[in-house]
Design a protein around this motif. Structure first.
Motif, PDB file in Angstrom:
ATOM      1  N   ALA A   1      -7.027 -22.498 -35.734  1.00 11.17           N
ATOM      2  CA  ALA A   1      -5.629 -22.025 -35.729  1.00 11.17           C
ATOM      3  C   ALA A   1      -5.314 -21.206 -34.476  1.00 11.17           C
ATOM      4  O   ALA A   1      -4.260 -21.379 -33.851  1.00 11.17           O
ATOM      5  N   GLU A   2      -6.246 -20.349 -34.075  1.00 14.97           N
ATOM      6  CA  GLU A   2      -6.046 -19.544 -32.859  1.00 14.97           C
ATOM      7  C   GLU A   2      -5.963 -20.429 -31.612  1.00 14.97           C
ATOM      8  O   GLU A   2      -5.125 -20.215 -30.735  1.00 14.97           O
ATOM      9  N   LEU A   3      -6.849 -21.418 -31.573  1.00 15.27           N
ATOM     10  CA  LEU A   3      -6.856 -22.300 -30.398  1.00 15.27           C
ATOM     11  C   LEU A   3      -5.598 -23.170 -30.343  1.00 15.27           C
ATOM     12  O   LEU A   3      -5.050 -23.410 -29.269  1.00 15.27           O
ATOM     13  N   LEU A   4      -5.148 -23.618 -31.513  1.00 10.91           N
ATOM     14  CA  LEU A   4      -3.917 -24.428 -31.556  1.00 10.91           C
ATOM     15  C   LEU A   4      -2.723 -23.634 -31.025  1.00 10.91           C
ATOM     16  O   LEU A   4      -1.872 -24.172 -30.315  1.00 10.91           O
ATOM     17  N   GLU A   5      -2.696 -22.352 -31.380  1.00 10.16           N
ATOM     18  CA  GLU A   5      -1.619 -21.486 -30.901  1.00 10.16           C
ATOM     19  C   GLU A   5      -1.664 -21.372 -29.374  1.00 10.16           C
ATOM     20  O   GLU A   5      -0.636 -21.459 -28.701  1.00 10.16           O
ATOM     21  N   LYS A   6      -2.871 -21.199 -28.842  1.00  9.77           N
ATOM     22  CA  LYS A   6      -3.025 -21.096 -27.381  1.00  9.77           C
ATOM     23  C   LYS A   6      -2.679 -22.429 -26.703  1.00  9.77           C
ATOM     24  O   LYS A   6      -2.068 -22.458 -25.629  1.00  9.77           O
ATOM     25  N   TRP A   7      -3.093 -23.515 -27.321  1.00 10.59           N
ATOM     26  CA  TRP A   7      -2.785 -24.859 -26.803  1.00 10.59           C
ATOM     27  C   TRP A   7      -1.268 -25.043 -26.655  1.00 10.59           C
ATOM     28  O   TRP A   7      -0.783 -25.471 -25.605  1.00 10.59           O
ATOM     29  N   MET A   8      -0.540 -24.691 -27.675  1.00 18.02           N
ATOM     30  CA  MET A   8       0.922 -24.832 -27.627  1.00 18.02           C
ATOM     31  C   MET A   8       1.524 -23.889 -26.584  1.00 18.02           C
ATOM     32  O   MET A   8       2.416 -24.269 -25.827  1.00 18.02           O
ATOM     33  N   ALA A   9       1.022 -22.645 -26.562  1.00 20.12           N
ATOM     34  CA  ALA A   9       1.567 -21.642 -25.632  1.00 20.12           C
ATOM     35  C   ALA A   9       1.365 -22.059 -24.173  1.00 20.12           C
ATOM     36  O   ALA A   9       2.278 -21.959 -23.350  1.00 20.12           O
ATOM     37  N   VAL A  10       0.177 -22.550 -23.865  1.00 21.56           N
ATOM     38  CA  VAL A  10      -0.125 -22.966 -22.488  1.00 21.56           C
ATOM     39  C   VAL A  10       0.766 -24.137 -22.071  1.00 21.56           C
ATOM     40  O   VAL A  10       1.355 -24.134 -20.977  1.00 21.56           O
ATOM     41  N   ASN A  11       0.888 -25.128 -22.953  1.00 22.87           N
ATOM     42  CA  ASN A  11       1.693 -26.301 -22.587  1.00 22.87           C
ATOM     43  C   ASN A  11       3.186 -25.973 -22.492  1.00 22.87           C
ATOM     44  O   ASN A  11       3.892 -26.516 -21.631  1.00 22.87           O
ATOM     45  N   ASP A  12       3.664 -25.080 -23.351  1.00 24.38           N
ATOM     46  CA  ASP A  12       5.077 -24.660 -23.265  1.00 24.38           C
ATOM     47  C   ASP A  12       5.353 -23.924 -21.957  1.00 24.38           C
ATOM     48  O   ASP A  12       6.371 -24.137 -21.311  1.00 24.38           O
ATOM     49  N   GLU A  13       4.421 -23.050 -21.589  1.00 25.37           N
ATOM     50  CA  GLU A  13       4.593 -22.285 -20.352  1.00 25.37           C
ATOM     51  C   GLU A  13       4.525 -23.205 -19.126  1.00 25.37           C
ATOM     52  O   GLU A  13       5.301 -23.046 -18.179  1.00 25.37           O
ATOM     53  N   LEU A  14       3.610 -24.173 -19.154  1.00 26.01           N
ATOM     54  CA  LEU A  14       3.555 -25.138 -18.041  1.00 26.01           C
ATOM     55  C   LEU A  14       4.878 -25.882 -17.922  1.00 26.01           C
ATOM     56  O   LEU A  14       5.404 -26.072 -16.824  1.00 26.01           O
ATOM     57  N   LYS A  15       5.405 -26.300 -19.059  1.00 28.58           N
ATOM     58  CA  LYS A  15       6.663 -27.060 -19.072  1.00 28.58           C
ATOM     59  C   LYS A  15       7.798 -26.263 -18.402  1.00 28.58           C
ATOM     60  O   LYS A  15       8.569 -26.814 -17.618  1.00 28.58           O
ATOM     61  N   LYS A  16       7.860 -24.968 -18.704  1.00 26.24           N
ATOM     62  CA  LYS A  16       8.887 -24.116 -18.095  1.00 26.24           C
ATOM     63  C   LYS A  16       8.776 -24.137 -16.572  1.00 26.24           C
ATOM     64  O   LYS A  16       9.766 -24.257 -15.862  1.00 26.24           O
ATOM     65  N   HIS A  17       7.547 -24.002 -16.083  1.00 25.39           N
ATOM     66  CA  HIS A  17       7.341 -24.021 -14.631  1.00 25.39           C
ATOM     67  C   HIS A  17       7.648 -25.408 -14.051  1.00 25.39           C
ATOM     68  O   HIS A  17       8.258 -25.512 -12.980  1.00 25.39           O
ATOM     69  N   PHE A  18       7.211 -26.451 -14.759  1.00 24.17           N
ATOM     70  CA  PHE A  18       7.468 -27.825 -14.288  1.00 24.17           C
ATOM     71  C   PHE A  18       8.969 -28.034 -14.082  1.00 24.17           C
ATOM     72  O   PHE A  18       9.396 -28.648 -13.108  1.00 24.17           O
TER      73      PHE A  18
END
Lengths: 154, 154
Positions: free
Chosen positions: A88-105
């Motif tokens: 569950a912790e890793l899934l949260e980080k997975w989503m957070a990292v990809n969302d943040e990348l998307k913002k920069h993209f």
């Protein structure tokens, strides 16, 4: 620019497919190995999160969000079974990292994408202009597909 | 055009890596399943060859080179164990298909690459210009990476 869009679209599509995979696997399935004596689902989740997390400095966006992942999921293999993270912790980080990348993209023009990434010198970049930021996304999409093929075996 | 080159380069690099994998696996390893009850190496070799073979008409290059592969490796699963091909025969076809694709790839300009592929109508292509030939290469590279991740488990 259509070619830039195609590469970014392919990234988002692959992230979406792998996220769907992760959310459809049970906690028990995530603790299984993809094949006898190979990586477990939870390790691949941590590995992909750490890999995407490392793209922030590589693309010149920002410092990594979760620096503690590198040691457990990039430097060390799954054989060191003690990973101090739950699925569950890793899934949260997975989503957070990809969302943040998307913002920069979303903030980059094609011209920005064709700038060099931070792991190549100015000198080398003159000779090898394909080693740009967009090429990082292209090769990380392949990396993601590679592990997607393994995760479907769980 | 640098973006076109990056996508084509990524294709060739992935084909090369998967070819190296195939040639380093023994006949016995190719007959193993990538994970219990999943596809065997020989099936994935046939599947990838059939998939790349189907790109000839899709990209408007020519008729498929080996039409007999489709039935065994695209339509039917590995569960129908009787495949009338040896690993050596399939490896030969794998190399032939990729070499022939490369010849056609080398003849195209970026403008040619941005033309529609043959599985989309003129009407739809106006609305969705990313469904061009180069996008076929991009998505098939991901498909190849996906199975590469499985082949490394053999």
């Amino acid at each position: 620019m259509i070619l830039t869009q195609m590469i970014i679209q392919s990234w988002h599509l692959t992230v979406k497919r792998v996220s769907d995979l992760f959310f459809n696997l049970t906690e028990k399935e995530m603790m299984r190995e993809v094949s006898p004596n190979r990586n477990r689902g939870i390790y691949l989740l941590g590995h992909l999160t750490a890999s995407h997390n490392s793209m922030f400095p590589l693309l010149g966006f920002r410092e990594p969000m979760f620096s503690e992942l590198k040691n457990h999921f990039l430097i060390n293999s799954d054989k060191l079974k003690e990973k101090p993270f739950t699925v569950a912790e890793l899934l949260e980080k997975w989503m957070a990292v990809n969302d943040e990348l998307k913002k920069h993209f979303n903030n980059l023009s094609t011209e920005d994408w064709l700038q060099k990434h931070t792991a190549i010198s100015d000198e080398d970049f003159v000779k090898e202009p394909h080693r740009n930021r967009l090429n990082v996304v292209l090769s990380r999409t392949n990396h993601l597909s590679y592990h997607q093929g393994q995760l479907t075996l769980l």
